[in-house]
Design an enzyme around this catalytic site. Structure first.
Site, PDB file in Angstrom:
ATOM      1  CG  HIS A 308     -21.907  -6.923  -7.635  1.00  0.00           C
ATOM      2  ND1 HIS A 308     -23.083  -6.304  -7.290  1.00  0.00           N
ATOM      3  CD2 HIS A 308     -22.218  -7.803  -8.612  1.00  0.00           C
ATOM      4  CE1 HIS A 308     -24.055  -6.804  -8.017  1.00  0.00           C
ATOM      5  NE2 HIS A 308     -23.563  -7.714  -8.824  1.00  0.00           N
ATOM      6  CG  ASP A 366     -20.089 -12.199 -14.284  1.00  0.00           C
ATOM      7  OD1 ASP A 366     -20.819 -13.152 -14.593  1.00  0.00           O
ATOM      8  OD2 ASP A 366     -20.495 -11.041 -14.183  1.00  0.00           O
TER       9      ASP A 366
HETATM   10  N1  ACO Z   1     -10.585  -3.226 -10.451  1.00  0.00           N
HETATM   11  C1  ACO Z   1      -9.944  -2.198  -9.855  1.00  0.00           C
HETATM   12  N2  ACO Z   1     -10.567  -1.180  -9.198  1.00  0.00           N
HETATM   13  C2  ACO Z   1     -11.912  -1.243  -9.145  1.00  0.00           C
HETATM   14  C3  ACO Z   1     -12.655  -2.284  -9.724  1.00  0.00           C
HETATM   15  C4  ACO Z   1     -11.950  -3.311 -10.409  1.00  0.00           C
HETATM   16  N3  ACO Z   1     -12.592  -4.319 -10.973  1.00  0.00           N
HETATM   17  N4  ACO Z   1     -13.974  -2.078  -9.509  1.00  0.00           N
HETATM   18  C5  ACO Z   1     -14.067  -0.942  -8.809  1.00  0.00           C
HETATM   19  N5  ACO Z   1     -12.834  -0.431  -8.574  1.00  0.00           N
HETATM   20  C6  ACO Z   1     -12.490   0.761  -7.765  1.00  0.00           C
HETATM   21  C7  ACO Z   1     -12.835   2.045  -8.494  1.00  0.00           C
HETATM   22  O1  ACO Z   1     -11.739   2.524  -9.256  1.00  0.00           O
HETATM   23  C8  ACO Z   1     -13.178   2.949  -7.347  1.00  0.00           C
HETATM   24  O2  ACO Z   1     -11.973   3.368  -6.720  1.00  0.00           O
HETATM   25  P1  ACO Z   1     -11.885   4.831  -6.015  1.00  0.00           P
HETATM   26  O3  ACO Z   1     -12.877   4.792  -4.894  1.00  0.00           O
HETATM   27  O4  ACO Z   1     -10.464   4.923  -5.558  1.00  0.00           O
HETATM   28  O5  ACO Z   1     -12.249   5.835  -7.085  1.00  0.00           O
HETATM   29  C9  ACO Z   1     -13.892   2.035  -6.350  1.00  0.00           C
HETATM   30  O6  ACO Z   1     -13.357   0.724  -6.619  1.00  0.00           O
HETATM   31  C10 ACO Z   1     -15.414   2.006  -6.520  1.00  0.00           C
HETATM   32  O7  ACO Z   1     -15.718   1.731  -7.875  1.00  0.00           O
HETATM   33  P2  ACO Z   1     -17.055   2.139  -8.627  1.00  0.00           P
HETATM   34  O8  ACO Z   1     -16.818   2.151 -10.100  1.00  0.00           O
HETATM   35  O9  ACO Z   1     -17.638   3.363  -8.000  1.00  0.00           O
HETATM   36  O10 ACO Z   1     -17.993   0.921  -8.279  1.00  0.00           O
HETATM   37  P3  ACO Z   1     -19.342   0.587  -8.974  1.00  0.00           P
HETATM   38  O11 ACO Z   1     -20.211  -0.009  -7.924  1.00  0.00           O
HETATM   39  O12 ACO Z   1     -19.892   1.730  -9.733  1.00  0.00           O
HETATM   40  O13 ACO Z   1     -18.907  -0.517 -10.070  1.00  0.00           O
HETATM   41  C11 ACO Z   1     -18.545  -2.541 -11.221  1.00  0.00           C
HETATM   42  C12 ACO Z   1     -19.200  -1.854 -10.005  1.00  0.00           C
HETATM   43  C13 ACO Z   1     -19.026  -1.872 -12.535  1.00  0.00           C
HETATM   44  C14 ACO Z   1     -18.992  -4.000 -11.231  1.00  0.00           C
HETATM   45  C15 ACO Z   1     -17.005  -2.422 -11.100  1.00  0.00           C
HETATM   46  O14 ACO Z   1     -16.572  -2.993  -9.888  1.00  0.00           O
HETATM   47  C16 ACO Z   1     -16.282  -3.069 -12.284  1.00  0.00           C
HETATM   48  O15 ACO Z   1     -16.088  -2.407 -13.312  1.00  0.00           O
HETATM   49  N6  ACO Z   1     -15.864  -4.386 -12.149  1.00  0.00           N
HETATM   50  C17 ACO Z   1     -15.239  -5.095 -13.223  1.00  0.00           C
HETATM   51  C18 ACO Z   1     -16.287  -5.595 -14.202  1.00  0.00           C
HETATM   52  C19 ACO Z   1     -17.110  -6.742 -13.656  1.00  0.00           C
HETATM   53  O16 ACO Z   1     -16.583  -7.707 -13.109  1.00  0.00           O
HETATM   54  N7  ACO Z   1     -18.435  -6.663 -13.848  1.00  0.00           N
HETATM   55  C20 ACO Z   1     -19.365  -7.689 -13.430  1.00  0.00           C
HETATM   56  C21 ACO Z   1     -20.348  -7.180 -12.471  1.00  0.00           C
HETATM   57  S1  ACO Z   1     -21.265  -8.482 -11.778  1.00  0.00           S
HETATM   58  C22 ACO Z   1     -22.475  -8.861 -12.878  1.00  0.00           C
HETATM   59  O17 ACO Z   1     -22.817  -8.161 -13.799  1.00  0.00           O
HETATM   60  C23 ACO Z   1     -23.118 -10.172 -12.659  1.00  0.00           C
END
Ligand code: ACO
Length: 431
Positions: A308, A366
């Site tokens: 998140h 979610d």
């Molecule tokens: N699976 C694997 N790795 C992940 C995931 C994931 N779901 N989410 C983040 N990471 C990793 C990234 O690759 C990154 O790794 P690094 O530091 O080695 O480069 C690190 O965690 C940070 O990730 P960011 O993308 O910078 O985190 P951000 O805060 O921008 O993204 C998000 C948040 C978009 C929710 C992301 O975690 C994601 O895509 N999750 C899956 C989709 C999801 O479940 N969305 C629902 C959000 S909740 C809502 O809308 C109610």
């Protein structure tokens, strides 16, 4: 020099500007950067608004590190336990818990607006039979502005309130119709003898040939999902609603923009994406393979329903809904569906894995809402629609607040230009 300020020095030329620090009631303070460009000729660069407060708001507070979520100061845990969706909607819209009289009046008003103009029903026949219900929602909610001219003067507080009521009331009707269209089912009228959630379930699942019996387990789980998704401060879809509204566009069009933003898999589309992911994994034995893919820097694959932007501790909504999800799966029997077994094992493995722990990637709301909706037999393509219905309370509350905000201006971010410098046009014959 004020104590509550920061001084920014441009090290290239020594120019300085003193910027005020604005204090919130709780949470992080913010630097008021409005003078920055006029004094130093600099913009701030913040893709994804990770460090930018775009507005002042009294509605929802999140502390992502501590895992706190408050609606108008009330902890989400208390609302989830004691409130219902319409009372929570009233709280978000009006800022206080309603008195008994206010509550009954509000329920009456919302029930009054549940039907849609008969002309709107014609729209549903115009969509392809296999249209995604979110596509229908974007179109039909935007089209409401063509039917309800009598409440479109956004400078009139009473008009704004009526539009807000209409949006909240009609959303379940439009949502259910978007599902029924795909299945060739007749479009029933709403039943005002049922409560908000019961009526939605009735409109989704009733058939004219037999009596519809409300399932209390389903209603309880849906009630929880609605309260937990009602608002979440300045997320992508809410910011979209605010940005669209900042130009003075009508609320139906702006909420339609919010629905479009919510549709994406990184936002509201995640609950649907969770089920696609679990179906793709197929069997718990395959989980390690997918975990490795999620960890691989050269693979874009992510575990849906994990992580998140704001919660770098456990999402408090996930904590509440996890329990409800487990109760539901236990009640259904552990072998009710192999997909649920995969979900439970995936959650366990990811929660023990270094990669996920280091990055604070916990299952989000979610992950569990997707599983609950699947367990309740909700069609997969309705998952994000349900999120949109629930979030309507937040969108309209944020919109109402914004309309009263004296500091509100048209949203117009700046950019760091990285394109070509000035160059002369070359005639086609010379290219
Ligand atoms: N699976 C694997 N790795 C992940 C995931 C994931 N779901 N989410 C983040 N990471 C990793 C990234 O690759 C990154 O790794 P690094 O530091 O080695 O480069 C690190 O965690 C940070 O990730 P960011 O993308 O910078 O985190 P951000 O805060 O921008 O993204 C998000 C948040 C978009 C929710 C992301 O975690 C994601 O895509 N999750 C899956 C989709 C999801 O479940 N969305 C629902 C959000 S909740 C809502 O809308 C109610």
């Amino acid at each position: 020099m004020s104590k509550n300020s920061v001084t920014i020095t441009d090290n290239r030329n020594g120019n300085q500007v003193e910027l005020d620090i604005l204090d919130p009631t709780i949470g992080s303070s913010a630097i008021d950067i409005r003078k920055l460009h006029t004094k130093l000729g600099l913009f701030t660069y913040d893709p994804g608004f990770q460090a930018t407060a775009s507005c002042k708001s009294d509605i929802t507070f999140i502390d992502g590190d501590k895992g706190i979520l408050l609606y108008r100061g009330y902890p989400i845990e208390q609302l989830a336990e004691h409130s219902n969706y319409l009372e929570t909607s009233y709280l978000l819209m009006y800022g206080h818990l309603p008195s008994k009289e206010e509550y009954h009046d509000f329920i009456g008003i919302i029930k009054k607006h549940t039907m849609v103009h008969e002309g709107i029903k014609q729209f549903f026949n115009g969509f392809q039979h296999d249209a995604h219900p979110m596509a229908i929602m974007v179109g039909v909610v935007g089209a409401l502005s063509a039917f309800y001219h009598d409440s479109l003067d956004i400078t009139n507080a009473r008009h704004r309130e009526i539009s807000a009521h209409r949006l909240l009331s009609k959303m379940p009707t439009i949502a259910a119709y978007s599902h029924r269209r795909a299945h060739g089912l007749p479009l029933p009228y709403p039943r005002n003898d049922l409560d908000f959630i019961e009526n939605f379930m009735y409109m989704m699942f009733s058939v004219p040939s037999r009596e519809y019996i409300v399932d209390p387990v389903a209603v309880r789980a849906m009630r929880l999902i609605f309260i937990l998704h009602a608002d979440h401060e300045q997320n992508a879809s809410t910011s979209t609603v605010r940005l669209a509204s900042s130009s003075g566009a009508n609320p139906f069009a702006c909420i339609s923009a919010g629905i479009a933003s919510l549709w994406g898999p990184a936002h509201g589309g995640a609950n649907e994406a969770v089920i696609h992911m679990l179906e793709e994994i197929k069997h718990p034995d395959e989980i390690p393979k997918y975990i490795e893919r999620a960890k691989d820097k050269n693979d874009d694959y992510r575990l849906m329903g994990f992580g998140h932007r704001i919660y770098k501790n456990y999402d408090p909504r996930a904590k509440i809904i996890r329990e409800a999800c487990n109760d539901l799966l236990d009640a259904m029997g552990s072998n009710s569906h192999p997909l649920f077994d995969t979900a439970r094992q995936l959650e366990k493995i990811a929660l023990e894995d270094e990669y996920f722990l280091e990055r604070n990637l916990y299952p989000n709301v979610d992950f569990y809402s997707g599983i609950i909706l699947k367990a309740l037999g909700m069609p997969l393509n309705m998952f994000t629609v349900i999120f949109a219905m629930a979030r309507t309370a937040g969108w309209i509350s944020q919109w109402l607040e914004m309309m009263e905000d004296k500091e509100q201006r048209i949203g117009r971010p700046r950019q760091l230009y990285t394109g070509a410098k000035v160059r002369d046009y070359v005639d086609l014959s010379k290219r």
